[in-house]
Every structure is written in structure tokens, then in C-alpha cells.
Design a protein around this motif. Sequence first.
Motif, mmCIF file in Angstrom:
data_model
loop_
_atom_site.group_PDB
_atom_site.id
_atom_site.type_symbol
_atom_site.label_atom_id
_atom_site.label_comp_id
_atom_site.label_asym_id
_atom_site.label_seq_id
_atom_site.Cartn_x
_atom_site.Cartn_y
_atom_site.Cartn_z
ATOM 1 N N ARG A 103 12.164 3.232 -9.211
ATOM 2 C CA ARG A 103 11.370 4.053 -10.355
ATOM 3 C C ARG A 103 10.186 3.271 -10.846
ATOM 4 N N ARG A 104 9.931 2.028 -10.339
ATOM 5 C CA ARG A 104 8.767 1.106 -10.991
ATOM 6 C C ARG A 104 7.467 1.935 -10.770
ATOM 7 N N VAL A 125 13.274 -0.834 -11.945
ATOM 8 C CA VAL A 125 12.659 -0.347 -13.000
ATOM 9 C C VAL A 125 11.573 -1.360 -13.787
ATOM 10 N N ASP A 126 10.700 -0.804 -14.363
ATOM 11 C CA ASP A 126 9.904 -1.520 -15.131
ATOM 12 C C ASP A 126 10.500 -2.181 -16.581
ATOM 13 N N ASP A 181 9.599 -1.780 -19.523
ATOM 14 C CA ASP A 181 10.014 -0.849 -20.691
ATOM 15 C C ASP A 181 11.142 -0.169 -20.481
ATOM 16 N N GLU A 182 11.525 0.191 -19.358
ATOM 17 C CA GLU A 182 12.701 1.118 -18.889
ATOM 18 C C GLU A 182 13.839 0.450 -19.162
ATOM 19 N N GLY A 228 14.503 -0.261 -22.848
ATOM 20 C CA GLY A 228 15.006 0.875 -23.545
ATOM 21 C C GLY A 228 16.599 1.261 -23.189
ATOM 22 N N CYS A 233 15.275 -5.316 -13.134
ATOM 23 C CA CYS A 233 13.939 -5.219 -13.298
ATOM 24 C C CYS A 233 13.327 -6.458 -12.684
#
Length: 167
Positions: free
Chosen positions: A14-15, A51-52, A54-55, A58, A97
Motif C-alpha cells: 500500500r506504499r 505501508v508508508d 504515516d500509515e 496511525g 514499514c
Amino acid sequence: MAAVAGPSVLVDDRREADTTPVDVDSLAALLAAVLAAEGATADAECSLSLVDPDEIAGLKAEHLDGDGAATDVLSFPIDGTDDPGDGQWMVGDVVLCPSVAVAQAPEHAGTPADELALLVVHGGLHLSGWDHAEPDEQSAMWARERELLCDLHGAPARDPWTDGTAP
């Protein structure tokens, strides 16, 4: 790494901002091998999400009362590695990440590939019920983590367990 008749690993990259190169197939095979070593059979499924920062920050804030800072890996156990006996089941989710992992690699496992592999093993052990909240749990989990990483991936360039900073 030899083929493992273990769980299926569903990969979700999802990056959006992170362009860190990742050998997704090797990481998925490693996660399957870790779960198989912990007793999960071919009927099991798990997911590996990339994921990035920021994700993952969160997710950490939402699920772990985190501080809003990005972390390297999170694990979300669902059914665990014990076969419920009624067909396919979901062991859980590992969220990784890569950009955080690569940034910490030189002072941790040594190389980006070793760091990513270490984090996948670490996440897979959490899905299998391992924890490191207490000192005795930490010692046991890190010993198993070292054993699996060395057996399934190879020894890392640096020893992340000697300075007390393993994931």
C-alpha cells in the motif's frame, strides 16, 4: 530458502510515497516459513502489508496508544497458529514499514535485507503468540527470533540482540 508447505501469505503493498526496494516474494516466503515452524499448516493464511510511515504511525496510535511516531513493524494476531480443524483460517496480519526499517538497519541488523527479514520473523512470532513485554518473555522470544532468522534467512550482518534493541 527451500519451499515450505505452510500458510499462504497475502501481500498488500500500500506504499505511495515509499520507494524502498523490497523483495516481497522472499519476505512472504520467510513469513510462511516462520509460521510453519511455529505450527501453522497449509490451511492457514496471513497477510503482509507494506505501508508508508504515516500509515503505520496511525495504526500504532489507533491500536497501541502510540505516540504518533512511525514504527518498523506491527502485528495483529487473529486466529493464531493453532489449526481450528474446520478448514482455512487467518493467523493474522503483519504490517511492515520498509522506509523505517531501512533507516534503522545500519545500527540494527546491518543491511536493509537483514533488517526487513528480522522484522518479518519478529512479526511472525507475535502472530504465533510470542511476546516480549516481560524480561523472561523477551529472552525467550529473542532466542527464537535469532534461531529462525539464522535458519531461514541467514545470520544478519550485525547482531541486533546484543545491545538490547531487537524489535
